[in-house]
Motif scaffolding. Structure first.
Motif, mmCIF file in Angstrom:
data_model
loop_
_atom_site.group_PDB
_atom_site.id
_atom_site.type_symbol
_atom_site.label_atom_id
_atom_site.label_comp_id
_atom_site.label_asym_id
_atom_site.label_seq_id
_atom_site.Cartn_x
_atom_site.Cartn_y
_atom_site.Cartn_z
ATOM 1 N N ASP A 212 0.844 -1.192 0.000
ATOM 2 C CA ASP A 212 0.000 0.000 0.000
ATOM 3 C C ASP A 212 0.878 1.240 0.000
ATOM 4 O OD1 ASP A 212 -2.385 -1.439 0.085
ATOM 5 O OD2 ASP A 212 -2.313 -1.596 2.272
ATOM 6 N N SER A 213 0.455 2.222 -0.790
ATOM 7 C CA SER A 213 1.252 3.439 -0.874
ATOM 8 C C SER A 213 0.385 4.680 -0.903
ATOM 9 C CB SER A 213 2.104 3.408 -2.138
ATOM 10 O OG SER A 213 1.257 3.458 -3.278
ATOM 11 N N THR B 285 4.609 4.172 -7.050
ATOM 12 C CA THR B 285 4.109 4.278 -5.675
ATOM 13 C C THR B 285 3.009 5.295 -5.561
ATOM 14 O OG1 THR B 285 5.813 5.883 -5.116
ATOM 15 C CG2 THR B 285 6.275 3.596 -4.603
ATOM 16 N N GLY C 47 -2.740 0.297 -5.298
ATOM 17 C CA GLY C 47 -1.502 -0.116 -4.642
ATOM 18 C C GLY C 47 -0.258 0.136 -5.480
ATOM 19 N N ALA C 48 0.875 0.073 -4.823
ATOM 20 C CA ALA C 48 2.168 0.252 -5.482
ATOM 21 C C ALA C 48 2.553 -1.038 -6.203
ATOM 22 C CB ALA C 48 3.232 0.613 -4.459
ATOM 23 N N ARG D 238 -1.529 4.987 -3.356
ATOM 24 C CA ARG D 238 -1.842 4.964 -4.786
ATOM 25 C C ARG D 238 -3.053 4.059 -4.983
ATOM 26 N NH1 ARG D 238 1.100 5.501 -9.496
ATOM 27 N NH2 ARG D 238 0.403 4.219 -11.210
#
Length: 100
Positions: free
Chosen positions: A44-45, A100, A50-51, A47
């Motif tokens: 998780d980022s 990311t 997700g990254a 974004r």
């Protein structure tokens, strides 16, 4: 000419569909063809979706320095992505891009 891709809108699935496909990189010496060798989630980022990490492989030879390059794929378009050399692989020179 390919359209410019919105990097923020790209998701891991946009790349997994093109595993082992050729991506063209515009470098100082001309166009270099990279093969998309691996696509991995990277947690998780913040974004959406997700990254994720992409591993590309170029033919053995001179290395591209770490930097931002225009990378083109017929279905995805043109992406300005940061490529980092990650060392030799059995099939060529390895590069990584992380979203990311």
């Amino acid at each position: 000419m390919a359209a410019t891709a919105d990097l923020a809108a790209l998701r891991i699935d946009d790349f997994t569909a093109h595993l082992d496909a050729a991506f063209d990189v515009q470098a100082a010496g001309g166009v270099l063809s990279l093969k998309l060798a691996k696509v991995d989630p990277a947690g998780d980022s913040g974004r959406a979706g997700g990254a994720f990490s992409l591993i590309f492989v170029a033919p053995k030879g001179p290395w591209l320095p770490q930097g931002i390059y225009p990378v083109t794929h017929p279905a995805i378009g043109i992406m300005e992505i940061f490529l980092v050399p990650i060392g030799p692989r059995p099939d060529g020179n390895g590069y990584q891009a992380i979203f990311t």
